[in-house]
Design a protein around this motif. Structure first.
Motif, mmCIF file in Angstrom:
data_model
loop_
_atom_site.group_PDB
_atom_site.id
_atom_site.type_symbol
_atom_site.label_atom_id
_atom_site.label_comp_id
_atom_site.label_asym_id
_atom_site.label_seq_id
_atom_site.Cartn_x
_atom_site.Cartn_y
_atom_site.Cartn_z
ATOM 1 N N ALA A 154 67.641 33.406 39.964
ATOM 2 C CA ALA A 154 68.604 32.581 40.673
ATOM 3 C C ALA A 154 67.968 31.308 41.228
ATOM 4 O O ALA A 154 68.588 30.244 41.218
ATOM 5 C CB ALA A 154 69.232 33.383 41.816
ATOM 6 N N SER A 155 66.726 31.392 41.714
ATOM 7 C CA SER A 155 66.061 30.208 42.252
ATOM 8 C C SER A 155 65.913 29.137 41.180
ATOM 9 O O SER A 155 66.168 27.951 41.414
ATOM 10 C CB SER A 155 64.686 30.582 42.810
ATOM 11 O OG SER A 155 64.806 31.562 43.802
ATOM 12 N N ALA A 156 65.494 29.533 39.978
ATOM 13 C CA ALA A 156 65.349 28.582 38.881
ATOM 14 C C ALA A 156 66.701 28.046 38.451
ATOM 15 O O ALA A 156 66.832 26.863 38.107
ATOM 16 C CB ALA A 156 64.629 29.234 37.700
ATOM 17 N N ALA A 157 67.728 28.903 38.448
ATOM 18 C CA ALA A 157 69.066 28.448 38.075
ATOM 19 C C ALA A 157 69.540 27.338 39.002
ATOM 20 O O ALA A 157 70.078 26.314 38.559
ATOM 21 C CB ALA A 157 70.043 29.624 38.097
ATOM 22 N N LEU A 158 69.327 27.531 40.295
ATOM 23 C CA LEU A 158 69.741 26.524 41.261
ATOM 24 C C LEU A 158 68.950 25.229 41.087
ATOM 25 O O LEU A 158 69.505 24.131 41.138
ATOM 26 C CB LEU A 158 69.562 27.072 42.673
ATOM 27 C CG LEU A 158 70.461 28.253 43.037
ATOM 28 C CD1 LEU A 158 69.977 28.921 44.307
ATOM 29 C CD2 LEU A 158 71.902 27.804 43.185
ATOM 30 N N ALA A 159 67.635 25.342 40.853
ATOM 31 C CA ALA A 159 66.810 24.155 40.671
ATOM 32 C C ALA A 159 67.165 23.427 39.386
ATOM 33 O O ALA A 159 67.278 22.196 39.356
ATOM 34 C CB ALA A 159 65.333 24.545 40.679
ATOM 35 N N LEU A 160 67.328 24.169 38.287
ATOM 36 C CA LEU A 160 67.686 23.547 37.009
ATOM 37 C C LEU A 160 69.053 22.883 37.084
ATOM 38 O O LEU A 160 69.257 21.810 36.499
ATOM 39 C CB LEU A 160 67.671 24.597 35.904
ATOM 40 C CG LEU A 160 66.289 25.066 35.445
ATOM 41 C CD1 LEU A 160 66.398 26.328 34.606
ATOM 42 C CD2 LEU A 160 65.581 23.964 34.649
ATOM 43 N N LEU A 270 59.598 12.532 39.343
ATOM 44 C CA LEU A 270 59.984 13.879 39.738
ATOM 45 C C LEU A 270 60.902 13.829 40.952
ATOM 46 O O LEU A 270 60.742 12.974 41.818
ATOM 47 C CB LEU A 270 58.747 14.711 40.073
ATOM 48 C CG LEU A 270 57.857 15.148 38.921
ATOM 49 C CD1 LEU A 270 56.636 15.866 39.461
ATOM 50 C CD2 LEU A 270 58.606 16.055 37.962
ATOM 51 N N PRO A 271 61.849 14.751 41.040
ATOM 52 C CA PRO A 271 62.680 14.822 42.251
ATOM 53 C C PRO A 271 61.810 15.108 43.470
ATOM 54 O O PRO A 271 60.759 15.743 43.372
ATOM 55 C CB PRO A 271 63.621 16.003 41.955
ATOM 56 C CG PRO A 271 63.566 16.207 40.482
ATOM 57 C CD PRO A 271 62.213 15.765 40.043
ATOM 58 N N TRP A 272 62.267 14.662 44.630
ATOM 59 C CA TRP A 272 61.459 14.832 45.836
ATOM 60 C C TRP A 272 61.200 16.295 46.147
ATOM 61 O O TRP A 272 60.134 16.649 46.659
ATOM 62 C CB TRP A 272 62.158 14.153 47.026
ATOM 63 C CG TRP A 272 63.450 14.773 47.450
ATOM 64 C CD1 TRP A 272 64.703 14.442 47.052
ATOM 65 C CD2 TRP A 272 63.618 15.863 48.379
ATOM 66 N NE1 TRP A 272 65.641 15.243 47.658
ATOM 67 C CE2 TRP A 272 65.011 16.116 48.477
ATOM 68 C CE3 TRP A 272 62.730 16.636 49.133
ATOM 69 C CZ2 TRP A 272 65.526 17.113 49.293
ATOM 70 C CZ3 TRP A 272 63.250 17.634 49.950
ATOM 71 C CH2 TRP A 272 64.618 17.870 50.028
ATOM 72 N N PHE A 273 62.153 17.179 45.833
ATOM 73 C CA PHE A 273 61.945 18.587 46.164
ATOM 74 C C PHE A 273 60.906 19.231 45.248
ATOM 75 O O PHE A 273 60.230 20.180 45.646
ATOM 76 C CB PHE A 273 63.269 19.356 46.141
ATOM 77 C CG PHE A 273 64.032 19.307 44.849
ATOM 78 C CD1 PHE A 273 63.793 20.225 43.859
ATOM 79 C CD2 PHE A 273 65.002 18.340 44.640
ATOM 80 C CE1 PHE A 273 64.512 20.197 42.671
ATOM 81 C CE2 PHE A 273 65.725 18.303 43.462
ATOM 82 C CZ PHE A 273 65.471 19.225 42.468
ATOM 83 N N VAL A 274 60.761 18.719 44.035
ATOM 84 C CA VAL A 274 59.707 19.213 43.147
ATOM 85 C C VAL A 274 58.336 18.747 43.644
ATOM 86 O O VAL A 274 57.357 19.505 43.641
ATOM 87 C CB VAL A 274 59.944 18.755 41.700
ATOM 88 C CG1 VAL A 274 58.812 19.218 40.791
ATOM 89 C CG2 VAL A 274 61.271 19.285 41.188
ATOM 90 N N ILE A 275 58.258 17.496 44.067
ATOM 91 C CA ILE A 275 57.001 16.982 44.618
ATOM 92 C C ILE A 275 56.608 17.785 45.861
ATOM 93 O O ILE A 275 55.438 18.147 46.049
ATOM 94 C CB ILE A 275 57.138 15.488 44.960
ATOM 95 C CG1 ILE A 275 57.381 14.677 43.677
ATOM 96 C CG2 ILE A 275 55.897 14.978 45.689
ATOM 97 C CD1 ILE A 275 57.665 13.212 43.921
ATOM 98 N N GLY A 276 57.588 18.071 46.712
ATOM 99 C CA GLY A 276 57.306 18.876 47.896
ATOM 100 C C GLY A 276 56.808 20.261 47.538
ATOM 101 O O GLY A 276 55.897 20.795 48.182
ATOM 102 N N PHE A 277 57.403 20.878 46.512
ATOM 103 C CA PHE A 277 56.961 22.184 46.031
ATOM 104 C C PHE A 277 55.497 22.134 45.607
ATOM 105 O O PHE A 277 54.694 23.011 45.956
ATOM 106 C CB PHE A 277 57.858 22.608 44.863
ATOM 107 C CG PHE A 277 57.451 23.896 44.203
ATOM 108 C CD1 PHE A 277 57.929 25.112 44.672
ATOM 109 C CD2 PHE A 277 56.610 23.907 43.107
ATOM 110 C CE1 PHE A 277 57.574 26.306 44.059
ATOM 111 C CE2 PHE A 277 56.246 25.094 42.492
ATOM 112 C CZ PHE A 277 56.722 26.297 42.968
ATOM 113 N N LEU A 278 55.115 21.099 44.862
ATOM 114 C CA LEU A 278 53.734 20.964 44.387
ATOM 115 C C LEU A 278 52.759 20.718 45.539
ATOM 116 O O LEU A 278 51.653 21.271 45.566
ATOM 117 C CB LEU A 278 53.640 19.824 43.373
ATOM 118 C CG LEU A 278 54.351 20.053 42.040
ATOM 119 C CD1 LEU A 278 54.335 18.765 41.215
ATOM 120 C CD2 LEU A 278 53.708 21.191 41.267
#
Length: 351
Positions: A154-160, A270-278
């Motif tokens: 579900a987490s990946a579904a929401l992110a994708l 990259l989206p800001w939330f992906v950068i934050g994840f990294l």
């Protein structure tokens, strides 16, 4: 197209998942968000209570309760809060999830294991896309379904979905993927450890099987520890490696699905939330964080994702969901079978 003598511009999808209305945006005050947020919080708390008392998957409970309150979406006063919960809270949940992944956990697996997991993610995602094509569904939906199975449910579904945008993966399609993913993951959590016992897998092999194939993180770890402690530890490392591939997977999807309506972009960031994840993943890798802080981060991630899933259930267009038909579940089913086969092969060959 005109309305009242004035031209109404069409909706256009941006690169990272919001529908951009080129007309003047609505202005919302802080109080406008409370009705939708209050309903989302109450529904999410009910889902958490049911999950804690009856052992049902928390995400699935949140989604189902959200769907039960879907009729409330007709009230426009709820829309600002529901939109905030389903988008903004979701993205912050993805950012904080970076504190659950470290570089050292991935390195300990070895290069062969990492390459196998990366290949699995690519193959399972491709399976979802091919199954969607065979069912004459959109390519965005196939990537959404396959990528959700391949990475972290579900987490990946929401992110994708945030990257693909609503014009490529509608709210109805996202809801269907979330329902199918949650149900399949819950079934796998009960079934896969039994299969591992039946075919006499070792603890490490069983951990590889469940960590590489079960969709959601909680169910993967639950299945591993139900087999043995060693299987649970192995499942955690394998599963978190899949989770760590969420960011590069989102970057690839952004490259494959560029901006629409003829808009050309020479650079894709990259989206800001992906950068934050990294960034938080790197912090967790190179700094020793207090166990209490990591525990709070895990709770915050689960809570934010539960709120996002619940809000998506409330605001989903049920009439479109019912029109999807059984074919829309086939990409998730096909990707699940391929993920199980590849994980079993990895357990037997490299574990």
């Amino acid at each position: 197209m005109t309305a009242g003598g004035q031209r109404v511009l069409p909706l256009a999808a941006d690169l990272y998942g919001d529908l951009l209305d080129t007309s003047a945006p609505a202005q919302h005050g802080v109080r406008d968000y409370w009705p939708g947020l209050a309903m989302t919080v109450v529904a999410a708390l009910a889902a958490a209570w049911l999950s804690d008392h009856y052992g049902a998957p928390r995400m699935l409970m949140g989604l189902l309760i959200g769907l039960a309150f879907n009729f409330a979406n007709a009230d426009a006063r709820l829309h600002p809060g529901l939109g905030f919960a389903s988008k903004t809270l979701l993205r912050w949940g993805i950012v904080i999830a970076g504190l659950q992944v470290t570089l050292w956990q991935i390195i300990d697996l070895g290069w062969a294991s990492f390459l196998w997991i990366a290949a699995m993610v690519a193959l399972v995602t491709t399976t979802g896309a091919l199954a969607a094509k065979a069912m004459r569904l959109g390519p965005g939906f196939g990537v959404l379904a396959g990528g959700s199975v391949a990475i972290c449910g579900a987490s990946a579904a929401l992110a994708l979905s945030s990257v693909l945008g609503e014009r490529r993966s509608s709210q109805a399609q996202l809801t269907l993927v979330l329902v199918t993913i949650s149900a399949a993951s819950a079934l796998a959590m009960s079934l896969y450890p039994v299969i591992a016992h039946m075919i006499d897998l070792t603890d490490r092999q069983a951990g590889w099987l469940v960590g590489g194939s079960i969709h959601d993180v909680a169910q993967a770890l639950g299945a591993g520890y139900s087999f043995s402690d060693e299987a649970g530890e192995t499942a955690a490392i394998v599963k978190l490696t899949r989770v760590a591939l969420l960011a590069p997977a989102l970057a690839v999807v952004a490259l494959v699905f560029p901006a629409e309506a003829g808009q050309r972009r020479d650079r894709i960031g990259l989206p800001w939330f992906v950068i934050g994840f990294l960034v938080l993943g790197a912090v967790n890798s190179f700094a020793t964080l207090p166990a209490e802080a990591l525990g709070w981060a895990k709770t915050a991630t689960q809570s934010l994702l539960l709120l996002a899933v619940t809000a998506i259930g409330i605001r989903s267009p049920m009439n479109l969901l019912l029109n999807q038909g059984w074919r829309s579940a086939m990409p998730v089913i096909a990707a699940t079978l391929v993920a199980f086969g590849l994980s079993l092969a990895a357990a037997l060959l490299i574990a």
